[in-house]
Design a protein around this motif. Structure first.
Motif, short mmCIF file in Angstrom:
data_model
loop_
_atom_site.label_atom_id
_atom_site.label_comp_id
_atom_site.label_asym_id
_atom_site.label_seq_id
_atom_site.Cartn_x
_atom_site.Cartn_y
_atom_site.Cartn_z
N GLY A 23 0.60 -0.85 0.17
CA GLY A 23 0.35 -0.08 0.22
C GLY A 23 1.00 1.41 -0.13
O GLY A 23 0.49 2.12 0.16
N VAL A 24 2.09 1.05 -0.34
CA VAL A 24 3.28 2.53 -0.40
C VAL A 24 3.50 2.58 -1.71
O VAL A 24 3.14 1.54 -2.88
N TYR A 25 3.66 3.58 -2.53
CA TYR A 25 4.24 3.54 -3.96
C TYR A 25 6.18 3.75 -3.51
O TYR A 25 6.34 3.89 -2.40
N GLY A 26 5.90 2.83 -4.32
CA GLY A 26 7.94 2.69 -4.67
C GLY A 26 8.63 3.73 -5.34
O GLY A 26 9.60 3.46 -5.03
N SER A 27 7.83 4.41 -5.51
CA SER A 27 9.03 5.04 -7.11
C SER A 27 7.94 6.49 -7.10
O SER A 27 6.90 5.95 -7.14
N PHE A 28 8.35 7.05 -7.40
CA PHE A 28 8.16 9.35 -7.86
C PHE A 28 8.83 9.49 -8.97
O PHE A 28 9.81 9.67 -8.87
N LEU A 29 8.15 9.93 -9.82
CA LEU A 29 8.95 10.94 -10.70
C LEU A 29 8.46 12.29 -9.98
O LEU A 29 7.22 12.84 -9.83
N LEU A 30 9.85 12.94 -9.96
CA LEU A 30 9.56 14.37 -10.01
C LEU A 30 10.27 15.59 -10.56
O LEU A 30 10.10 15.47 -11.71
N ALA A 31 9.37 16.74 -10.27
CA ALA A 31 9.79 17.75 -11.29
C ALA A 31 10.04 18.90 -11.22
O ALA A 31 10.41 18.87 -9.58
N CYS A 32 10.81 19.31 -11.52
CA CYS A 32 10.96 21.08 -11.41
C CYS A 32 10.25 22.09 -12.27
O CYS A 32 8.99 21.37 -12.05
N TYR A 33 9.96 23.40 -11.84
CA TYR A 33 9.38 23.99 -11.95
C TYR A 33 9.72 24.44 -13.11
O TYR A 33 10.79 25.92 -12.76
N ASP A 34 9.14 25.26 -14.16
CA ASP A 34 9.40 26.48 -15.40
C ASP A 34 8.59 27.38 -15.15
O ASP A 34 7.06 27.05 -15.58
N GLU A 35 8.77 28.90 -14.62
CA GLU A 35 7.84 29.69 -14.16
C GLU A 35 8.10 30.63 -15.08
O GLU A 35 6.53 31.37 -15.37
N HIS A 36 8.42 31.07 -16.42
CA HIS A 36 7.65 31.13 -17.67
C HIS A 36 7.41 30.62 -18.73
O HIS A 36 6.35 31.03 -19.25
N ASN A 37 6.47 29.50 -18.10
CA ASN A 37 5.79 28.40 -18.61
C ASN A 37 4.91 28.14 -18.61
O ASN A 37 3.87 27.29 -18.88
N GLU A 38 5.05 27.99 -16.99
CA GLU A 38 4.30 27.87 -15.41
C GLU A 38 3.87 26.76 -15.91
O GLU A 38 2.63 25.22 -16.38
N GLU A 39 4.47 25.41 -16.16
CA GLU A 39 4.78 24.07 -16.08
C GLU A 39 5.80 23.15 -14.99
O GLU A 39 6.62 23.66 -15.11
N TYR A 40 5.61 22.11 -14.60
CA TYR A 40 6.58 21.08 -14.08
C TYR A 40 6.75 20.73 -14.84
O TYR A 40 6.00 19.54 -15.55
#
Length: 149
Positions: A8-25
């Motif tokens: 019942g736990v997640y085994g891995s995680f997809l991480l992101a940075c934030y692009d403030e110019h395009n307002e996207e992860y």
């Protein structure tokens, strides 16, 4: 944004940075090792209520990226990595350092969750590009020093 196992736990995680110019992860790495059981349980419990059906329109990821579960942006994690590398898969700082590729973290490890920051205050794509460039400069200085010996 990833996979839930039998416990019942997640085994891995997809991480992101934030692009403030395009307002996207923009994806930067997949992290799945180095967690204690307690950390996995805490992160899984915290994120379970943030599950969304599909990725948001402002998530930038490779077509080959296919996590079992997507999350609403909700946590900022402080991560330590061996280094940053150009990536054909991850989209962090895409087009800033390389015209067609992003940057990824190699061998990422969770240090702590930054409760003092919200997702829009995560490391930006421009900061990721700056860290990559600084690393390249440091590597070339270190090689010059080694050549002098």
């Amino acid at each position: 944004m990833e996979e839930e196992n039998e416990q019942g736990v997640y085994g891995s995680f997809l991480l992101a940075c934030y692009d403030e110019h395009n307002e996207e992860y923009q994806t930067i790495c997949n992290i799945g090792t180095g967690f204690s059981e307690q950390q996995l349980e805490e992160r899984s419990t915290s994120l379970r209520s943030k599950v969304i059906k599909n990725p948001k329109a402002y998530y930038r990821f490779a077509d080959t990226t296919d996590p079992d579960v997507w999350f609403e942006p909700s946590e900022v994690w402080e991560v330590k990595a061996a280094d940053l590398s150009i990536s054909p898969v991850h989209r962090a700082a895409n087009g800033i350092v390389d015209p067609n590729k992003g940057i990824s973290l190699r061998f990422p490890r969770l240090l702590r969750v930054r409760d003092d920051k919200n997702p829009e205050h995560a490391t930006t794509a421009e900061q990721v590009a700056d860290m990559y460039r600084a690393q390249k400069i440091n590597h070339s200085h270190n090689q010059e020093d080694e050549d002098d010996d």
